[in-house]
Design a protein around this motif. Structure first.
Motif, PDB file in Angstrom:
ATOM      1  N   ASP A 122       0.817  -1.211   0.000  1.00 30.30           N
ATOM      2  CA  ASP A 122       0.000   0.000   0.000  1.00 30.30           C
ATOM      3  C   ASP A 122       0.858   1.273   0.000  1.00 30.30           C
ATOM      4  O   ASP A 122       2.073   1.231   0.148  1.00 30.30           O
ATOM      5  N   PHE A 123       0.182   2.397  -0.125  1.00 34.16           N
ATOM      6  CA  PHE A 123       0.844   3.688  -0.276  1.00 34.16           C
ATOM      7  C   PHE A 123       1.736   4.032   0.921  1.00 34.16           C
ATOM      8  O   PHE A 123       2.864   4.470   0.766  1.00 34.16           O
ATOM      9  N   GLU A 124       1.219   3.836   2.138  1.00 31.07           N
ATOM     10  CA  GLU A 124       2.001   4.143   3.342  1.00 31.07           C
ATOM     11  C   GLU A 124       3.294   3.327   3.358  1.00 31.07           C
ATOM     12  O   GLU A 124       4.363   3.850   3.666  1.00 31.07           O
TER      13      GLU A 124
END
Length: 147
Positions: A122-124
């Motif tokens: 994911d982005f994080e």
């Protein structure tokens, strides 16, 4: 599992067990309850944990179906987890930098973390990975301290 491994021993045991099973049954029943305590060893800042993760990776390398990239991703997660603990327990960036610069296991873990292949995350996670790749310690400190 070698006696000196006290963090991640369950991961190693399960990895070895997977070599021995011939079938698997999945159930939605709970047979194991994991209690998360903020006072547990896994939630305290302990720079010795960095060495434990390196020891676990050494054992995982002995298991035929586990590849180096899987180990690098494991070490990336370990690195971020432990750096977050150091950041949260540090009063300021200078103390954080002093702690991480004195420990050679942190440097080893950082080296492996930078090699992880993270394209499925994911982005994080990707942001943290970019910070680790760039070795931007002030931003790593900020992200880990306040996230």
């Amino acid at each position: 599992i070698p006696n000196h491994i006290t963090v991640g021993e369950d991961l190693i045991l399960n990895a070895y067990l997977m070599l021995e099973i011939h079938s698997l049954y999945v159930s939605n029943k709970s047979f194991y309850n994991y209690v998360i305590s903020s006072e547990s060893m896994m939630h305290k800042c302990n720079v010795d944990n960095f060495r434990h993760y390196i020891d676990v990776s050494t054992e995982l390398k002995k298991i035929s179906y586990i590849n180096q990239d899987d180990i690098n991703v494991y070490l990336f997660h370990a690195f971020i987890s432990e750096i977050r603990k150091v950041a949260k327990s540090s009063d300021n960036y200078n103390l954080f930098k002093e702690i991480i610069s004195k420990n050679e296991e942190i440097a080893k873990l950082h080296k492996y973390a930078k090699k992880a292949n993270i394209e499925r995350y994911d982005f994080e996670f990707i942001i943290k990975y970019i910070l680790v790749k760039l070795s931007n310690w002030p931003l790593i400190y900020f992200v880990c301290k306040y996230s």
